[in-house]
Design an enzyme around this catalytic site. Structure first.
Site, PDB file in Angstrom:
ATOM      1  N   ASP A 185      44.365  82.412  -5.521  1.00 51.23           N
ATOM      2  CA  ASP A 185      43.918  82.007  -6.825  1.00 51.23           C
ATOM      3  C   ASP A 185      44.934  81.346  -7.555  1.00 51.23           C
ATOM      4  O   ASP A 185      44.785  80.328  -8.553  1.00 51.23           O
ATOM      5  CB  ASP A 185      43.148  82.722  -7.630  1.00 51.23           C
ATOM      6  CG  ASP A 185      41.640  83.039  -6.767  1.00 51.23           C
ATOM      7  OD1 ASP A 185      41.265  81.734  -6.415  1.00 51.23           O
ATOM      8  OD2 ASP A 185      40.959  84.015  -6.592  1.00 51.23           O
ATOM      9  N   CYS A 237      48.887  90.111  -3.081  1.00 50.09           N
ATOM     10  CA  CYS A 237      47.969  90.444  -1.866  1.00 50.09           C
ATOM     11  C   CYS A 237      47.517  89.344  -1.655  1.00 50.09           C
ATOM     12  O   CYS A 237      46.382  89.372  -0.727  1.00 50.09           O
ATOM     13  CB  CYS A 237      46.976  91.691  -2.641  1.00 50.09           C
ATOM     14  SG  CYS A 237      45.899  90.877  -3.992  1.00 50.09           S
ATOM     15  N   HIS A 239      38.029  81.631   1.665  1.00 47.07           N
ATOM     16  CA  HIS A 239      37.692  82.831   2.197  1.00 47.07           C
ATOM     17  C   HIS A 239      37.125  83.015   3.745  1.00 47.07           C
ATOM     18  O   HIS A 239      37.395  83.836   4.548  1.00 47.07           O
ATOM     19  CB  HIS A 239      36.535  83.703   1.438  1.00 47.07           C
ATOM     20  CG  HIS A 239      37.241  84.115   0.163  1.00 47.07           C
ATOM     21  ND1 HIS A 239      37.450  83.096  -1.268  1.00 47.07           N
ATOM     22  CD2 HIS A 239      37.990  84.937  -0.267  1.00 47.07           C
ATOM     23  CE1 HIS A 239      37.946  83.684  -1.789  1.00 47.07           C
ATOM     24  NE2 HIS A 239      38.317  84.881  -1.616  1.00 47.07           N
ATOM     25  N   GLU A 298      45.913  86.511 -11.289  1.00 46.78           N
ATOM     26  CA  GLU A 298      45.543  85.191 -10.302  1.00 46.78           C
ATOM     27  C   GLU A 298      45.079  84.243 -11.461  1.00 46.78           C
ATOM     28  O   GLU A 298      44.749  83.116 -10.600  1.00 46.78           O
ATOM     29  CB  GLU A 298      44.657  85.603  -9.238  1.00 46.78           C
ATOM     30  CG  GLU A 298      43.403  86.525  -9.888  1.00 46.78           C
ATOM     31  CD  GLU A 298      42.410  86.948  -8.658  1.00 46.78           C
ATOM     32  OE1 GLU A 298      42.611  86.426  -7.596  1.00 46.78           O
ATOM     33  OE2 GLU A 298      41.523  87.551  -8.995  1.00 46.78           O
TER      34      GLU A 298
END
Ligand code: PEP
Ligand code: MG
Length: 593
Positions: free
Chosen positions: A483, A530, A216, A459
C-alpha cells in the site's frame, strides 16, 4: 499453433497442464475429482438434477396453459420450449459425460466446463438469434446446478486432496493424457475469496486476465506457492477449454499449445526449479545471521490459521502478518462472532508452538470485498475509501468483537496486535481507546486474556511522515510496502494497466521505507516489512543495508531470503544502501552493485 501471452509474473516456477476455463461468476461451483468407481453415480446425480428442472418446466407449462395471454404471454411458453430443448441438447449431455468419465470431474464442474465450451461456440455464431441462445443455455445450467444442491453428496474435500497430491512425472505428461494431467485454472478475474477456495484445490497453476502484481488475488496465489500469471489481459478468450498451456511464473509468460520441443525445454526448467528448492531445504535449520553476525528475523505472512503449520515447516520464526480479513470473506455478510474468531486466532497461536503471531485487525475494502456481490463499484476510488481501520472504526461493535477475540487468544501464546492503514492521531486515539474498552469488557465478565504488543502498519505516506507520533503510541511498526507504494505513487495495485509504474525502487518509496526503519532503530523499537518487498530476494540486501532486521513474507520465500541474508555483510551493505537511496535511478545503482 503455439503462441505466447504476456502478463505479470506473480508466483514463481513452471506449471504445465491442461486449461480449465472458469467464468468468474461460476468460480464458487465445487471443483473436485471423483473416484473411478463413482463415475456412474455422478452421471446419475447430474441426470437427476436435470430431470428435476425438466419436471419444474413441465409444471410451469401446465400452469400457464390455464392462464390468459395477458398473464402468460406467448413468449414465455416459447422460452420454456427452448429451455426444454436445450436440456436435451446432445452436446451438453455428451460433454458432461465426457468430463465426468474421462477427466473424473465432479458433476457441477463437468456442467460448467461444458457450458464454457458451448458458450464459446455460441459466441462464434454469425446468426444473432442463435448467438442469443447462449444466455438460455447459461440459465438452464444455473438451474440444474441449483437443483443438484439437493441431490446426493456435495463437495468431498478428501477427493480434492487425494487427487491434488498426485502429480505425474514430466515424461508421463507427454505420453499419458489421462485424468492425472495437471490442470491450469484460467479466469477473467478471481477475487481473494475465490482464491482462498482454491487453496486446497486441484489446480497446478492459474492465470487471470486482470490484476496487478500485489493485488490480493496475486498475494494469495503466491501463498499457495503455485506458478501464476495475472494481468494476462485476453488469456481467458484466447485459450480454449482443455488446451495445453505452460505457465512460466518467473517471466510472467503463458505459452499455449506448445510444441514438443518447447514442452521439453520447460520440463527441464521445471525440474531445475525443483532441484533448487531441494537445495534450499538444507538451510531450514540454519539461523538467519549475516556474515558480520547480525541476527535477522524471518517471519511468515498467513491468511488462515491452517497456514501456521506450513509456516513452521518453511522455517518461519513466527507470523509477522496474519491477514485476519480472510476469516470474514465469502460468508454472505454473516461475520464471524467472537467465539469463532477466538477459536481461529487460538488455532493460529497454538499452531505456531510458542512463536509470536502478529494478528492484523480486519483489512477489508478496496480489492478485498467481503463477498463478490459486495464489490465496491459504487465508490469511484475504493482504495481511498472505507477500508481497514476506517471500516473497523465505523463499526465499533464489530471492531470490539475482534479485539476481544484477539486478546483472548493472547492467553494461549505470544500475540502481537497490528492495526492497518492508520494515518491520523485521532484514529490512533480511538483505536487505543477501543483496545482498553475490550480489555475492560473481558475483565467485567471475568474472561481470561493475555498481554499483546501493539503495532501499527506504516502504509500511508502520511504515517511514514509522522513517525514520532506512531513510535510514541506503539511497541512496533510494520511497513506495508504494497500500500505504501500504491499511495505514494498513486498507482492502483490491482490495476494491470498501470502495473509498469508500480515501482518499489522509486526514490520516494525508498526514502519513506528508509526513514521508517531508521526512526524505529533510533528509539530501539522493532520495524518490520510485511509487504511483498520483504520476500523479493532482489531487494533483501538493500533492505538489510537500510537497517531492516525483520522480514515477513510468504512462507515459500523464506529460505531464498535466508540464503541472501547468509551471504550478506551489513557493514558493507550500509554505505552502499545510502548510495542507492540518494541515486537518481536506484534500479540502475542496484543492478551495478
Ligand atoms: C501491505 O500493504 O504491504 C500489506 C502487507 O498489507 P496488504 O497487502 O494486506 O494490504
Ligand atoms: Mg496494506
Amino acid at each position: 499453433m503455439t503462441f505466447a501471452i504476456h502478463g505479470l509474473a506473480v508466483s514463481r516456477g513452471v506449471a504445465i497442464g491442461r486449461a480449465v476455463l472458469v467464468a468468474s461468476s461460476r468460480v464458487d461451483v465445487a471443483h473436485y475429482f471423483i473416484e473411478a468407481s463413482e463415475v456412474s453415480a455422478e452421471i446419475h446425480r447430474v441426470r437427476v438434477g436435470r430431470d428435476l428442472v425438466v419436471d419444474e418446466i413441465h409444471r410451469l407449462q401446465e400452469t400457464i396453459t390455464h392462464m390468459g395471454p395477458k398473464e402468460a404471454p406467448h413468449e414465455l411458453s416459447a422460452l420454456l420450449d427452448v429451455h426444454l430443448m436445450l436440456l436435451q441438447d446432445g452436446e451438453l449431455i455428451d460433454g458432461v459425460k465426457h468430463w465426468i468419465t474421462d477427466r473424473m470431474y465432479n458433476g457441477e464442474w463437468a456442467l460448467t466446463t461444458q457450458l464454457e465450451v458451448i458458450a464459446r461456440q455460441f459466441d462464434e455464431m454469425e446468426d444473432e438469434y442463435l448467438r442469443e441462445r447462449k444466455a438460455d443455455m447459461e440459465q438452464i445450467v444455473e438451474r440444474v446446478l441449483r437443483a443438484m444442491k439437493g441431490v446426493g453428496p456435495s463437495i468431498v474435500a478428501h477427493h480434492q486432496q487425494q487427487r491434488a497430491s498426485r502429480k505425474p512425472a514430466q515424461q508421463d505428461l507427454l505420453l499419458d493424457d489421462t485424468v492425472d494431467v495437471p490442470l491450469i485454472l484460467i479466469a477473467h478475474d478471481l477475487s481473494p475469496a475465490d482464491m482462498l477456495q482454491f487453496k486446497q484445490s486441484v489446480f497446478a497453476g492459474f492465470i487471470t486476465d486482470v490484476g496487478g502484481k500485489t493485488s490480493h488475488t496475486a498475494i494469495v496465489a503466491r501463498s499457495m506457492d503455485i506458478p501464476a500469471v495475472v494481468g494476462a489481459r485476453t488469456a481467458s478468450q484466447l485459450v480454449r477449454q482443455d488446451d495445453w498451456v505452460i505457465i512460466d511464473g518467473d517471466a510472467g509468460v503463458v505459452i499455449v499449445d506448445p510444441s514438443s520441443i518447447i514442452l521439453a525445454e520447460y520440463g527441464f526448467k521445471q525440474r531445475q526449479g525443483e532441484l533448487e528448492r531441494g537445495r534450499l531445504q538444507r538451510l531450514l535449520h540454519t539461523p538467519a545471521v549475516t556474515m558480520d553476525g547480525e541476527k535477522v528475523h524471518l517471519l511468515a505472512n498467513i491468511e488462515m490459521p491452517e497456514d501456521a503449520p506450513g509456516a513452521l515447516m518453511a522455517g518461519a520464526l513466527g507470523v509477522g502478518l496474519f491477514r485476519s480479513e480472510f476469516l470474514f470473506m465469502g460468508r454472505q455478510g454473516r461475520l464471524p462472532d467472537e467465539e469463532e474468531q477466538y477459536q481461529a486466532y487460538k488455532r493460529a497461536v497454538e499452531g505456531m508452538q510458542g512463536l509470536p503471531v502478529t494478528i492484523r485487525t480486519v483489512d477489508v475494502g478496496a480489492d478485498k470485498p467481503l463477498d463478490d456481490s459486495l464489490r465496491d463499484d459504487a465508490h469511484l476510488n475504493p482504495a481511498l475509501g472505507l477500508r481497514a481501520i476506517r471500516w473497523s472504526l465505523a463499526d465499533p461493535a464489530m471492531f470490539l468483537t475482534q479485539l476481544r477475540a484477539i486478546l483472548r487468544a493472547a492467553a494461549h501464546g505470544q500475540v502481537h496486535l497490528l492495526v492497518p492503514m492508520l494515518a491520523h492521531a485521532r484514529e490512533i486515539r480511538q483505536t487505543l481507546a477501543h483496545i482498553d474498552h475490550a480489555r475492560a469488557a473481558l475483565d467485567n465478565k471475568g474472561v481470561a486474556y493475555g498481554p499483546v504488543k501493539l503495532g501499527a502498519m506504516i502504509e500511508i505516506p502520511a504515517a511514514a511522515l509522522s513517525l514520532p507520533l506512531f513510535l510514541k503510541h506503539f511497541d512496533f511498526l510494520s511497513i506495508g510496502t504494497n500500500d505504501l507504494i500504491q499511495y505514494t505513487l498513486a498507482i492502483d495495485r490491482a490495476d494491470e494497466s498501470v502495473a509498469h509504474l508500480y515501482d518499489p525502487l522509486h526514490p520516494a518509496v525508498l526514502r519513506l521505507v528508509a526513514d521508517t526503519i531508521a526512526a524505529g532503530r533510533a528509539v530501539g523499537k522493532e520495524v518490520a516489512v510485511c509487504g511483498e518487498m520483504a520476500g523479493d530476494v532482489g531487494l533483501t540486501r538493500l533492505l538489510l543495508g537500510l537497517g531492516l532486521r525483520t522480514f515477513s513474507m510468504h512462507p515459500a520465500q523464506i529460505l531464498a531470503v535466508k540464503q541472501e541474508v547468509l551471504r550478506s555483510d551489513t557493514t558493507k551493505l550500509a554505505p552502499w544502501a545510502q548510495r542507492v537511496l540518494l541515486a537518481e535511478d536506484p534500479t540502475r545503482e542496484l543492478a551495478s552493485a
